[in-house]
Design an enzyme around this catalytic site. Structure first.
Site, PDB file in Angstrom:
ATOM      1  N   LYS A 106     -56.765 -30.055 -23.579  1.00 17.95           N
ATOM      2  CA  LYS A 106     -56.291 -29.393 -22.358  1.00 17.95           C
ATOM      3  C   LYS A 106     -54.778 -29.456 -22.264  1.00 17.95           C
ATOM      4  O   LYS A 106     -54.133 -28.505 -21.789  1.00 17.95           O
ATOM      5  CB  LYS A 106     -56.930 -30.031 -21.128  1.00 17.95           C
ATOM      6  CG  LYS A 106     -56.536 -29.361 -19.795  1.00 17.95           C
ATOM      7  CD  LYS A 106     -56.930 -27.885 -19.740  1.00 17.95           C
ATOM      8  CE  LYS A 106     -56.412 -27.167 -18.507  1.00 17.95           C
ATOM      9  NZ  LYS A 106     -57.013 -27.616 -17.254  1.00 17.95           N
ATOM     10  N   LYS A 165     -47.314 -30.244 -13.271  1.00 15.72           N
ATOM     11  CA  LYS A 165     -47.963 -31.546 -13.482  1.00 15.72           C
ATOM     12  C   LYS A 165     -48.569 -31.640 -14.872  1.00 15.72           C
ATOM     13  O   LYS A 165     -48.451 -32.655 -15.570  1.00 15.72           O
ATOM     14  CB  LYS A 165     -49.020 -31.751 -12.401  1.00 15.72           C
ATOM     15  CG  LYS A 165     -49.819 -33.041 -12.498  1.00 15.72           C
ATOM     16  CD  LYS A 165     -51.142 -32.875 -13.233  1.00 15.72           C
ATOM     17  CE  LYS A 165     -52.102 -31.973 -12.497  1.00 15.72           C
ATOM     18  NZ  LYS A 165     -53.412 -31.855 -13.221  1.00 15.72           N
TER      19      LYS A 165
END
Length: 324
Positions: free
Chosen positions: A206, A274
């Site tokens: 990811k 983030k």
């Protein structure tokens, strides 16, 4: 027409009474794919809401928990069991799925007061489907295993559309036997499910995904800004690039949002920032591998946040170029 479970009937985006989501499109078989499976779902945000509904409509016996009382009330109106704390939600569950905003939120629902670890039984499988820091993933896995459970990291890509339509890409880090035990759950939620490797491999995949997404959005924004300044019609530019080596899902979906000025969030700027930070922290901190493109992209997203637009879709990165 707005649905009775919308908390914002004016926009309708919060509506959770969705008759056209994934398993309905996949046919009646999917309606019983998870019949009798006791699942606790923690976190009902932009992604978690439709994912939880897809599980329930596939036959799972679902209990949900989230911080927003209005969301819990909406699920209650649909006849879905709710719980006031993560610990209560997981008490009778065989499988726990967590989909929260960030690593800090995950630690709170897992290890905080009345957290998952306080309520789970031995042999519970805990699946993190958010985007979590790699080192924290390994730490959380150790804690769950010490409590007699199993940890699987299974972050997703595909945005809110993929969550609603059951077409997410799911990247799984798990022992192979554990992966096979829960694969049918993933197949309700996604159209591409990949067992990447052992625990934390899903989060590493990811991180790579978010690096590519974040940088590619920047490339499209930069190219569009150049062409726009030169007087080129951006819709025609996008059409001209379609099918060539510059084509991508980012060009098609995020490029369209840039052209239409539609920055309603599928993936927020703050979330993209983030995720890039977590990728940098892992790569540069643990591996000693520098990521200059990712660092520059993060700095550009920081500029958007500084403009007060952090809650917009990450395609709003184009606004940085317009400021110049």
């Amino acid at each position: 027409m707005s649905c009775h479970t919308c908390t914002d009937p004016g926009t309708g985006w919060f509506c959770i009474d969705q008759p056209d989501i994934a398993h309905r499109q996949k046919g009646t078989t999917a309606m019983t794919a998870l019949a009798g499976e006791k699942i606790a779902f923690i976190g009902l945000g932009l992604m978690g809401r439709p994912m939880a509904l897809n599980l329930e409509k596939a036959g799972a016996v679902l209990t949900v928990n989230t911080r927003n009382p209005e969301t819990l009330n909406a699920f209650e109106d649909l006849g879905i069991a709710t719980a006031g704390t993560p610990a209560d939600a997981v008490a009778d569950a065989d499988i726990v799925i967590i989909c929260v905003a960030n690593t800090v939120a995950l630690e709170n629902v897992l290890l905080g007061e009345d957290g998952i670890i306080d309520g789970m039984e031995e042999d519970t499988i805990v699946i993190d489907m958010g985007t979590t820091a790699v080192d924290a993933t390994r730490r959380f896995a150790d804690v769950v295993e010490e409590a007699g459970g199993t940890w699987i990291d299974a972050p997703v890509s595909g945005g809110t559309h993929g969550a609603e339509s059951g077409t997410l890409s799911i990247m799984v880090g798990a022992d192979e036997d554990d992966f096979n035990r829960v694969r049918r759950i993933f197949e309700v939620l996604g159209s591409r499910v990949t067992h990447v490797g052992d625990v934390s491999s899903g989060q590493i995949a990811k991180a790579a995904n978010q690096m590519i997404v974040g940088i590619t959005i920047g490339a499209v924004a930069e190219a569009f800004s150049m062409a726009d300044e030169a007087g080129v019609d951006l819709s025609k530019l996008r059409s001209a690039l379609t099918g060539g080596f510059a084509d991508s899902a980012i060009l098609q979906k995020h490029g369209e949002r840039m052209i239409e000025r539609n920055f309603e969030p599928g993936g927020k700027v703050v979330t993209q920032r983030k995720d890039l930070f977590q990728a940098l922290e892992f790569s540069e901190g643990e591996l000693g591998v520098e990521l200059p493109f990712s660092r520059l992209a993060m700095e550009l997203y920081d500029e958007v946040i500084g403009m007060g637009d952090g809650d917009l879709d990450h395609s709003a990165l184009i606004k940085v170029y317009e400021e110049d």
